[in-house]
Design a protein around this motif. Sequence first.
Motif, mmCIF file in Angstrom:
data_model
loop_
_atom_site.group_PDB
_atom_site.id
_atom_site.type_symbol
_atom_site.label_atom_id
_atom_site.label_comp_id
_atom_site.label_asym_id
_atom_site.label_seq_id
_atom_site.Cartn_x
_atom_site.Cartn_y
_atom_site.Cartn_z
ATOM 1 N N VAL A 153 0.085 -3.015 10.580
ATOM 2 C CA VAL A 153 0.188 -1.935 9.910
ATOM 3 C C VAL A 153 0.740 -2.381 8.525
ATOM 4 O O VAL A 153 1.849 -3.036 8.443
ATOM 5 C CB VAL A 153 1.036 -1.068 10.463
ATOM 6 C CG1 VAL A 153 1.333 -0.074 9.644
ATOM 7 C CG2 VAL A 153 0.582 -0.531 11.878
ATOM 8 N N PRO A 154 0.116 -2.106 7.596
ATOM 9 C CA PRO A 154 0.420 -2.608 6.236
ATOM 10 C C PRO A 154 1.907 -2.038 5.601
ATOM 11 O O PRO A 154 2.267 -0.831 6.027
ATOM 12 C CB PRO A 154 -0.591 -2.207 5.223
ATOM 13 C CG PRO A 154 -1.805 -1.910 5.951
ATOM 14 C CD PRO A 154 -1.198 -1.604 7.340
ATOM 15 N N ALA A 155 2.649 -2.664 5.150
ATOM 16 C CA ALA A 155 4.015 -2.068 4.786
ATOM 17 C C ALA A 155 3.694 -0.991 3.846
ATOM 18 O O ALA A 155 2.915 -1.224 2.660
ATOM 19 C CB ALA A 155 4.912 -3.193 4.159
ATOM 20 N N GLY A 156 4.467 0.153 3.834
ATOM 21 C CA GLY A 156 4.281 1.336 3.124
ATOM 22 C C GLY A 156 2.827 1.910 3.183
ATOM 23 O O GLY A 156 2.764 2.757 2.061
ATOM 24 N N ALA A 157 2.219 1.675 4.282
ATOM 25 C CA ALA A 157 0.938 2.236 4.512
ATOM 26 C C ALA A 157 1.347 3.875 4.524
ATOM 27 O O ALA A 157 2.071 4.318 5.042
ATOM 28 C CB ALA A 157 0.157 1.871 5.569
ATOM 29 N N GLU A 158 0.416 4.898 3.855
ATOM 30 C CA GLU A 158 0.388 6.171 3.852
ATOM 31 C C GLU A 158 -0.627 6.772 4.997
ATOM 32 O O GLU A 158 -1.267 5.824 5.409
ATOM 33 C CB GLU A 158 0.398 6.913 2.580
ATOM 34 C CG GLU A 158 1.583 6.349 1.632
ATOM 35 C CD GLU A 158 1.417 7.522 0.424
ATOM 36 O OE1 GLU A 158 0.347 7.715 -0.237
ATOM 37 O OE2 GLU A 158 2.626 7.747 -0.002
ATOM 38 N N LEU A 159 -0.669 7.975 4.999
ATOM 39 C CA LEU A 159 -1.678 8.510 6.307
ATOM 40 C C LEU A 159 -2.917 8.045 6.265
ATOM 41 O O LEU A 159 -3.398 7.661 7.078
ATOM 42 C CB LEU A 159 -1.590 10.338 5.789
ATOM 43 C CG LEU A 159 -2.341 10.884 6.852
ATOM 44 C CD1 LEU A 159 -1.622 10.777 8.353
ATOM 45 C CD2 LEU A 159 -2.372 12.463 6.852
ATOM 46 N N ALA A 160 -3.423 7.989 5.040
ATOM 47 C CA ALA A 160 -5.106 7.580 4.976
ATOM 48 C C ALA A 160 -5.312 6.212 5.356
ATOM 49 O O ALA A 160 -6.261 5.958 6.128
ATOM 50 C CB ALA A 160 -5.755 7.836 3.689
ATOM 51 N N GLU A 161 -4.446 5.511 5.025
ATOM 52 C CA GLU A 161 -4.493 4.003 5.567
ATOM 53 C C GLU A 161 -4.041 3.784 6.785
ATOM 54 O O GLU A 161 -4.526 2.887 7.642
ATOM 55 C CB GLU A 161 -3.592 2.998 4.597
ATOM 56 C CG GLU A 161 -3.829 1.766 4.726
ATOM 57 C CD GLU A 161 -3.153 0.778 3.700
ATOM 58 O OE1 GLU A 161 -3.381 -0.408 3.710
ATOM 59 O OE2 GLU A 161 -2.119 1.301 2.903
ATOM 60 N N LEU A 162 -3.120 4.688 7.491
ATOM 61 C CA LEU A 162 -2.574 4.544 8.858
ATOM 62 C C LEU A 162 -3.658 5.150 9.777
ATOM 63 O O LEU A 162 -4.177 4.739 10.850
ATOM 64 C CB LEU A 162 -1.568 5.155 8.990
ATOM 65 C CG LEU A 162 -0.308 4.590 8.405
ATOM 66 C CD1 LEU A 162 0.956 5.488 8.601
ATOM 67 C CD2 LEU A 162 0.235 3.362 9.150
#
Length: 330
Positions: free
Chosen positions: A102-111
């Motif tokens: 899970v990338p740091a600072g990921a938002e909804l679309a990326e998650l």
Amino acid sequence: MSELHKFLFDGLPVRGMIVRLTDAWKDILQRRASNTETGAYPAAVRELLGEMAAASVLMQSNIKFNGALVFQIFGDGPVKVAVAEVQSNLALRATASVHGAVPAGAELAELVNLQGGGRCAITLDPKDRLPGQQPYQGVVPLQGMDGEPFEKISEVLQHYMRQSEQLDTCIVLAANDEVAAGLMIQRMPLKGQDNLAGATESRQDEQDAIGASEDYNRIATLAASLTRDELLGLDVDTILRRLFWEEKLLRFVPQDGDQGPHFACTCSRERVEDMLRNLGQEEVAQVVQEQGHVEVGCDYCGAQYRFDAVDAAQLFTAAQHQAPGSSSVQ
């Protein structure tokens, strides 16, 4: 202590509520962090799940419904599914299934929504369901009418309320490791509310259209100015005073303690014991022989239940000594 505050704008067709999850939210995080198999959620997932938990309490407390409200998002990102469930007594639990980094600072679309196929589902499951009765469920994509992906849970829910409920709604959400909080402002239908609107029926029809209420639009603009740090760091009285100091608020008695939002999961050691008995003595004994113990984890709260060889043997010894007809589980 977790708390829920409801209020009305006197003389206007607008209502609001604020939720602050403190002990309930920390219970959820601590149980997951204590799970030796999964460990703690990544930071971005904790923020996502906290916002979902706060939003679910707001939605459940906004309806008169005897049952569970289940808020679920699912898709093709590292978060395959995330769920928050709130009962009518505001008992809540939440979980997420995470696969991969899970990338740091990921938002909804990326998650959740990497390829644009993510969905949001809100289910109302009655507590005393009649035979053949199915739960009500509404599903919307994690993107707007023009195909643009939503980056925030609040955007998804505002879209859902407009599409499914035909109600203007402004939602502000935030979460960290200490607090999960949310503010919701909603326009109430004017039909049957002449004491609030003081308008003719034709005027009511005009103002009931999405986006047409000037009072709601003004208040929603004020609500949307609330920052993440303010929502997480300020008490409810300060937030309401800063945002709506020119408005007359009618406030209800806050709900906290046993009457407010609180963590509760349906798992228990007794239920796990029943499951193991149904699994069968031979299969349980084989697991004990291979691993030295049997361990069962709750997918929702992360609690782990461990049974060593003695514990496992006692499950079936106790079952064999039960009186005839007493072995059924209700």
